[in-house]
Design a protein around this motif. Structure first.
Motif, PDB file in Angstrom:
ATOM      1  N   ILE A  19      38.190  46.991  43.897  1.00  0.00           N
ATOM      2  CA  ILE A  19      37.779  45.588  43.841  1.00  0.00           C
ATOM      3  C   ILE A  19      36.961  45.308  42.576  1.00  0.00           C
ATOM      4  CG2 ILE A  19      36.291  43.861  44.937  1.00  0.00           C
ATOM      5  CD1 ILE A  19      37.210  45.010  47.648  1.00  0.00           C
ATOM      6  N   THR A  20      36.037  46.194  42.238  1.00  0.00           N
ATOM      7  CA  THR A  20      35.151  45.923  41.109  1.00  0.00           C
ATOM      8  C   THR A  20      35.794  46.216  39.758  1.00  0.00           C
ATOM      9  OG1 THR A  20      34.186  48.152  41.271  1.00  0.00           O
ATOM     10  CG2 THR A  20      33.102  46.377  42.495  1.00  0.00           C
ATOM     11  N   LYS A  21      36.728  47.154  39.705  1.00  0.00           N
ATOM     12  CA  LYS A  21      37.273  47.594  38.421  1.00  0.00           C
ATOM     13  C   LYS A  21      38.663  47.054  38.122  1.00  0.00           C
ATOM     14  CE  LYS A  21      38.231  51.812  35.772  1.00  0.00           C
ATOM     15  NZ  LYS A  21      38.196  53.302  35.783  1.00  0.00           N
ATOM     16  N   HIS A  22      39.477  46.815  39.155  1.00  0.00           N
ATOM     17  CA  HIS A  22      40.886  46.543  38.908  1.00  0.00           C
ATOM     18  C   HIS A  22      41.362  45.138  39.303  1.00  0.00           C
ATOM     19  CE1 HIS A  22      41.527  50.709  37.836  1.00  0.00           C
ATOM     20  NE2 HIS A  22      41.014  51.101  38.985  1.00  0.00           N
ATOM     21  N   ARG A  80      37.707  43.261  53.874  1.00  0.00           N
ATOM     22  CA  ARG A  80      37.025  43.381  52.580  1.00  0.00           C
ATOM     23  C   ARG A  80      37.821  42.681  51.478  1.00  0.00           C
ATOM     24  NH1 ARG A  80      34.220  43.021  48.957  1.00  0.00           N
ATOM     25  NH2 ARG A  80      33.048  44.596  47.783  1.00  0.00           N
ATOM     26  N   GLN A 118      37.586  38.907  50.074  1.00  0.00           N
ATOM     27  CA  GLN A 118      36.699  38.512  48.986  1.00  0.00           C
ATOM     28  C   GLN A 118      37.400  38.539  47.628  1.00  0.00           C
ATOM     29  OE1 GLN A 118      32.843  40.507  49.237  1.00  0.00           O
ATOM     30  NE2 GLN A 118      33.145  40.820  51.428  1.00  0.00           N
ATOM     31  N   CYS A 119      38.712  38.772  47.655  1.00  0.00           N
ATOM     32  CA  CYS A 119      39.526  38.783  46.436  1.00  0.00           C
ATOM     33  C   CYS A 119      40.608  37.711  46.581  1.00  0.00           C
ATOM     34  CB  CYS A 119      40.167  40.149  46.233  1.00  0.00           C
ATOM     35  SG  CYS A 119      39.024  41.533  46.274  1.00  0.00           S
ATOM     36  N   ASP A 125      40.247  41.985  39.126  1.00  0.00           N
ATOM     37  CA  ASP A 125      40.200  40.889  38.157  1.00  0.00           C
ATOM     38  C   ASP A 125      41.292  41.039  37.105  1.00  0.00           C
ATOM     39  OD1 ASP A 125      38.124  39.644  39.433  1.00  0.00           O
ATOM     40  OD2 ASP A 125      36.567  40.346  38.052  1.00  0.00           O
ATOM     41  N   TYR A 126      41.474  42.254  36.614  1.00  0.00           N
ATOM     42  CA  TYR A 126      42.534  42.483  35.619  1.00  0.00           C
ATOM     43  C   TYR A 126      43.900  42.200  36.223  1.00  0.00           C
ATOM     44  CZ  TYR A 126      45.929  45.000  32.791  1.00  0.00           C
ATOM     45  OH  TYR A 126      47.041  45.346  32.056  1.00  0.00           O
ATOM     46  N   GLU A 161      36.159  50.012  47.023  1.00  0.00           N
ATOM     47  CA  GLU A 161      35.113  49.311  46.280  1.00  0.00           C
ATOM     48  C   GLU A 161      35.376  49.361  44.777  1.00  0.00           C
ATOM     49  OE1 GLU A 161      32.957  47.360  47.647  1.00  0.00           O
ATOM     50  OE2 GLU A 161      33.737  47.923  49.614  1.00  0.00           O
ATOM     51  N   THR A 162      35.802  50.512  44.287  1.00  0.00           N
ATOM     52  CA  THR A 162      36.139  50.620  42.863  1.00  0.00           C
ATOM     53  C   THR A 162      37.361  49.777  42.541  1.00  0.00           C
ATOM     54  OG1 THR A 162      35.186  52.831  42.677  1.00  0.00           O
ATOM     55  CG2 THR A 162      36.808  52.212  41.019  1.00  0.00           C
TER      56      THR A 162
END
Length: 315
Positions: free
Chosen positions: A82-85, A114, A117-118, A87-88, A79-80
């Motif tokens: 996906i949310t933190k890395h 999961r 979703q990316c 996009d960068y 989860e981290t």
């Protein structure tokens, strides 16, 4: 200029130079050294379903021509990631291949789902071969287990699937056949070799986990052998991994049968090396008069499959 692009079934890369999971962080750490747009792709460090603290220190030991590591998949969980890395990573102008590990088939399937979703990701590499944790390594040592993981991940997501194989088996070809049959688009060949270091004066292992994974130049001949054996026996694209640091190393793996390569341990002592190898590959192919890098893949001559010879009859 030579065409450096390669295709691993459904995965297309601008060139065959990738950086290996666990040696490049999440790329932020390397941005001062590498023009990410030059690379064929980046494989960030392995993520697991939940955060892991990893193994107790010491976690690394230098060895003759190599390194032992027992990091233990230290990470903050998917989860981290996906949310933190994500996009960068997906903004860096090169293919991003997520690397995931779990304790069982369901873990891999849920994580693969999961990641759907990316959409900016290019592929998923299944780490079923980490040699310094209790989970994962056994899945790549058994053809049936390896088949089950790949098949579940294949069903759960539409990304190209890469299975990272372990060399810690008697017959790596049987594992490669199993993951190919399960629908893997490619295999990474190979992960690290199990090893250990001992402080004989204290009568204790040096690594906190006792056992670690050996990487670096010391394993290159062994990794080359694995690539060659799999290429001879299984019709699946191979990403060569193991001790690759120079353009000669890259060329050896390509000639042996790898379509792409991953740079691992060399990133620690030459963080700019992966980008340099892209330039060197371009020049080497041009000097050879080769129009496409794929023209040299699996061109090893007199590479006869190894077979035990029958014992001579007693006189």
């Amino acid at each position: 200029m030579p065409d450096l692009s390669v295709t691993l079934n459904r995965l297309r890369l601008k060139n065959p130079i990738l950086v290996a999971s666990g040696t490049f962080g999440y790329a932020r750490e390397m941005q001062a050294f590498v023009d990410f747009r030059k690379l064929g792709g980046i494989i960030p460090k392995t993520v697991t379903p939940h955060p892991r603290a990893g193994n107790p220190p010491p976690r690394t030991v230098e060895t003759s021509s190599g390194m032992l590591n027992a990091i233990g998949l230290d990470n903050d969980g998917i989860e981290t990631f996906i949310t933190k890395h994500v996009d960068y990573l997906t903004s860096l102008g090169t293919a991003i291949i997520a690397n995931i590990a779990g304790t069982n088939v369901d873990d891999f399937a849920r994580m693969a789902e999961r990641l759907t979703q990316c959409p900016g990701l290019a592929a998923v590499e299944l780490n079923i071969s980490c040699p310094n944790v209790s989970c994962g390594v056994d899945l790549a040592q058994n053809p049936d287990a390896a088949f089950a993981v790949v098949a579940a991940a294949r069903k759960a997501c539409d990304f190209p699937i890469i299975a990272k194989l372990t060399p810690n088996v008697t017959d790596i070809v049987s594992i490669a056949r199993a993951v190919h049959a399960a629908g893997a688009d490619a295999v990474s060949c190979v992960n690290t070799f199990q090893g250990m270091a001992i402080d004989w004066r204290r009568r204790k292992p040096i690594l906190g986990n006792t056992i670690g994974g050996l990487s670096g130049p010391a394993i290159k001949p062994l990794a080359l052998r694995c690539v060659w054996q799999v290429a001879k026996a299984v019709p699946i694209p191979i990403i060569g991994v193991g001790g690759i640091a120079t353009i000669d190393d890259v060329m050896e793996f390509l000639v042996a049968g790898a379509t792409a390569v991953q740079i691992g341990t060399a990133n620690f002592y030459n963080p700019a090396g992966s980008g340099q190898l892209v330039d060197q590959l371009d020049k080497t192919l041009a000097d050879l008069g080769v129009e496409r890098v794929t023209d040299i893949v699996a061109t090893l001559q007199d590479g006869r499959p190894f077979a035990c010879q029958p014992a001579a009859a007693n006189p």
